[in-house]
Motif scaffolding. Structure first.
Motif, PDB file in Angstrom:
ATOM      1  N   LEU A  54       0.848  -1.190   0.000  1.00 35.36           N
ATOM      2  CA  LEU A  54       0.000   0.000   0.000  1.00 35.36           C
ATOM      3  C   LEU A  54       0.880   1.235   0.000  1.00 35.36           C
ATOM      4  CD1 LEU A  54      -2.948   1.173   0.472  1.00 35.36           C
ATOM      5  CD2 LEU A  54      -2.330   1.200   2.887  1.00 35.36           C
ATOM      6  N   LEU A  55       0.592   2.157  -0.914  1.00 35.50           N
ATOM      7  CA  LEU A  55       1.274   3.452  -0.927  1.00 35.50           C
ATOM      8  C   LEU A  55       0.270   4.516  -0.504  1.00 35.50           C
ATOM      9  CD1 LEU A  55       3.678   5.285  -1.517  1.00 35.50           C
ATOM     10  CD2 LEU A  55       3.043   5.250  -3.946  1.00 35.50           C
ATOM     11  N   VAL A  56       0.540   5.158   0.628  1.00 32.22           N
ATOM     12  CA  VAL A  56      -0.311   6.221   1.171  1.00 32.22           C
ATOM     13  C   VAL A  56       0.399   7.537   0.908  1.00 32.22           C
ATOM     14  CG1 VAL A  56      -1.397   7.161   3.238  1.00 32.22           C
ATOM     15  CG2 VAL A  56      -1.229   4.676   2.949  1.00 32.22           C
ATOM     16  N   ASN A  57      -0.224   8.401   0.104  1.00 32.54           N
ATOM     17  CA  ASN A  57       0.425   9.634  -0.335  1.00 32.54           C
ATOM     18  C   ASN A  57      -0.106  10.843   0.422  1.00 32.54           C
ATOM     19  OD1 ASN A  57       1.678  11.716  -1.629  1.00 32.54           O
ATOM     20  ND2 ASN A  57       0.930  11.220  -3.676  1.00 32.54           N
ATOM     21  N   GLY A  58       0.665  11.273   1.409  1.00 31.88           N
ATOM     22  CA  GLY A  58       0.331  12.481   2.152  1.00 31.88           C
ATOM     23  C   GLY A  58       1.143  13.680   1.704  1.00 31.88           C
ATOM     24  N   THR A  59       1.724  13.608   0.511  1.00 30.70           N
ATOM     25  CA  THR A  59       2.495  14.728  -0.031  1.00 30.70           C
ATOM     26  C   THR A  59       1.618  15.540  -0.989  1.00 30.70           C
ATOM     27  OG1 THR A  59       3.354  13.660  -2.041  1.00 30.70           O
ATOM     28  CG2 THR A  59       4.512  13.200   0.038  1.00 30.70           C
ATOM     29  N   ASP A  60       2.217  16.553  -1.608  1.00 31.87           N
ATOM     30  CA  ASP A  60       1.471  17.377  -2.553  1.00 31.87           C
ATOM     31  C   ASP A  60       1.826  17.063  -4.003  1.00 31.87           C
ATOM     32  OD1 ASP A  60       4.004  18.409  -2.631  1.00 31.87           O
ATOM     33  OD2 ASP A  60       3.435  20.449  -2.038  1.00 31.87           O
ATOM     34  N   THR A  61       2.426  15.897  -4.254  1.00 30.01           N
ATOM     35  CA  THR A  61       2.785  15.510  -5.610  1.00 30.01           C
ATOM     36  C   THR A  61       2.458  14.043  -5.850  1.00 30.01           C
ATOM     37  OG1 THR A  61       4.598  15.536  -7.233  1.00 30.01           O
ATOM     38  CG2 THR A  61       5.151  14.834  -5.001  1.00 30.01           C
TER      39      THR A  61
ATOM     40  N   PHE B  38       3.715   1.905   2.645  1.00 30.20           N
ATOM     41  CA  PHE B  38       4.718   2.944   2.440  1.00 30.20           C
ATOM     42  C   PHE B  38       3.963   4.261   2.598  1.00 30.20           C
ATOM     43  CE2 PHE B  38       5.944  -0.848   0.248  1.00 30.20           C
ATOM     44  CZ  PHE B  38       7.302  -0.979   0.491  1.00 30.20           C
ATOM     45  N   VAL B  39       4.212   4.952   3.700  1.00 29.39           N
ATOM     46  CA  VAL B  39       3.453   6.158   4.040  1.00 29.39           C
ATOM     47  C   VAL B  39       4.361   7.366   3.841  1.00 29.39           C
ATOM     48  CG1 VAL B  39       2.124   7.350   5.807  1.00 29.39           C
ATOM     49  CG2 VAL B  39       2.087   4.848   5.712  1.00 29.39           C
ATOM     50  N   ALA B  40       3.990   8.225   2.899  1.00 26.16           N
ATOM     51  CA  ALA B  40       4.803   9.394   2.560  1.00 26.16           C
ATOM     52  C   ALA B  40       4.076  10.664   2.962  1.00 26.16           C
ATOM     53  CB  ALA B  40       5.092   9.414   1.061  1.00 26.16           C
ATOM     54  N   ASP B  41       4.809  11.567   3.603  1.00 24.46           N
ATOM     55  CA  ASP B  41       4.274  12.891   3.913  1.00 24.46           C
ATOM     56  C   ASP B  41       5.426  13.873   3.957  1.00 24.46           C
ATOM     57  OD1 ASP B  41       5.519  12.457   6.361  1.00 24.46           O
ATOM     58  OD2 ASP B  41       3.662  12.107   7.467  1.00 24.46           O
ATOM     59  N   ALA B  42       5.182  15.055   4.477  1.00 22.16           N
ATOM     60  CA  ALA B  42       6.212  16.091   4.479  1.00 22.16           C
ATOM     61  C   ALA B  42       7.423  15.705   5.309  1.00 22.16           C
ATOM     62  CB  ALA B  42       5.624  17.406   5.000  1.00 22.16           C
ATOM     63  N   ASP B  43       7.268  14.727   6.198  1.00 18.54           N
ATOM     64  CA  ASP B  43       8.367  14.308   7.066  1.00 18.54           C
ATOM     65  C   ASP B  43       9.193  13.175   6.471  1.00 18.54           C
ATOM     66  OD1 ASP B  43       7.623  16.197   9.000  1.00 18.54           O
ATOM     67  OD2 ASP B  43       6.150  14.821   9.847  1.00 18.54           O
ATOM     68  N   GLY B  44       8.825  12.686   5.294  1.00 18.07           N
ATOM     69  CA  GLY B  44       9.577  11.609   4.670  1.00 18.07           C
ATOM     70  C   GLY B  44       8.697  10.416   4.341  1.00 18.07           C
TER      71      GLY B  44
END
Length: 198
Positions: free
Chosen positions: A112-119, A179-185
């Motif tokens: 699972l890819l969780v996209n908490g970024t702005d791209t 795989f959880v992505a956000d502003a912190d990495g």
């Protein structure tokens, strides 16, 4: 980027979305779950004792942060039963809620890819040659089921060749990874379940 023969070589297969999750699987839970169970996890809440979501206060136990907490959907506002949701907390305290969509009983390994970024993000082989999950839009998620293999994976911005992060994983049947992505990495989290929220 999608090379079908190479893709077959690493044993990837499409995730099946035709069967509903079986929430009362006694091998996962110490107690029977309500028929309308939903699953909420809190990422980036280390050191927090509780969290508010959908009108409900969740108690956060230190060794359970990042685990899915089953809860009756009737106790939540505007959340349907069977939902899987990640609530991401950035270092500045800003919260994002990402619906991960319903699940099936896993027979392989769910990535699972969780996209908490702005791209837009993608999950690829670490060398960038094969995409496992493509064009995952900001504040959304995507999931794919794969065969258990030892492999190196990377999270990439959709238009970039260099990964944001890479991970060497040895996948086991029944093991599911986020795989959880956000502003912190980018964090790699093995999907686990906490006790039923009261």
């Amino acid at each position: 980027m999608n090379n079908p023969s190479l893709f077959a070589a690493v044993c990837m297969s499409f995730f099946s979305t035709c069967s509903p999750v079986l929430a009362d699987d006694n091998s996962l839970y110490a107690e029977a779950l309500p028929d309308d169970a939903s699953f909420v996890r809190f990422v980036g809440f280390d050191g927090q004792n509780s969290a508010e979501f959908a009108g409900f206060t969740f108690d956060l136990v230190a060794d359970e942060v990042g685990k899915y907490i089953p809860v009756s959907a009737s106790q939540l506002s505007n959340i349907t039963s069977g939902s899987f949701i990640s609530v991401l907390r950035a270092a500045d305290g800003e919260l994002q809620t990402i619906d991960e969509g319903p699940r099936t009983r896993q027979s392989k390994v769910a990535l699972l890819l969780v996209n908490g970024t702005d791209t837009q993000l993608e999950l690829r082989l670490a060398d960038g040659t094969v995409a496992v999950l493509e064009a995952v839009a900001p504040t959304t998620s995507a999931l794919r089921e794969v065969n258990p293999v030892a492999i190196s994976l990377g999270v990439f911005e959709a238009d970039q060749e260099a990964p944001l992060a890479t991970f060497d994983v040895s996948l086991r049947r029944g093991q599911n990874l986020s795989f959880v992505a956000d502003a912190d990495g980018v964090r790699l989290i093995e999907n686990q379940f906490a006790p039923l929220a009261k």
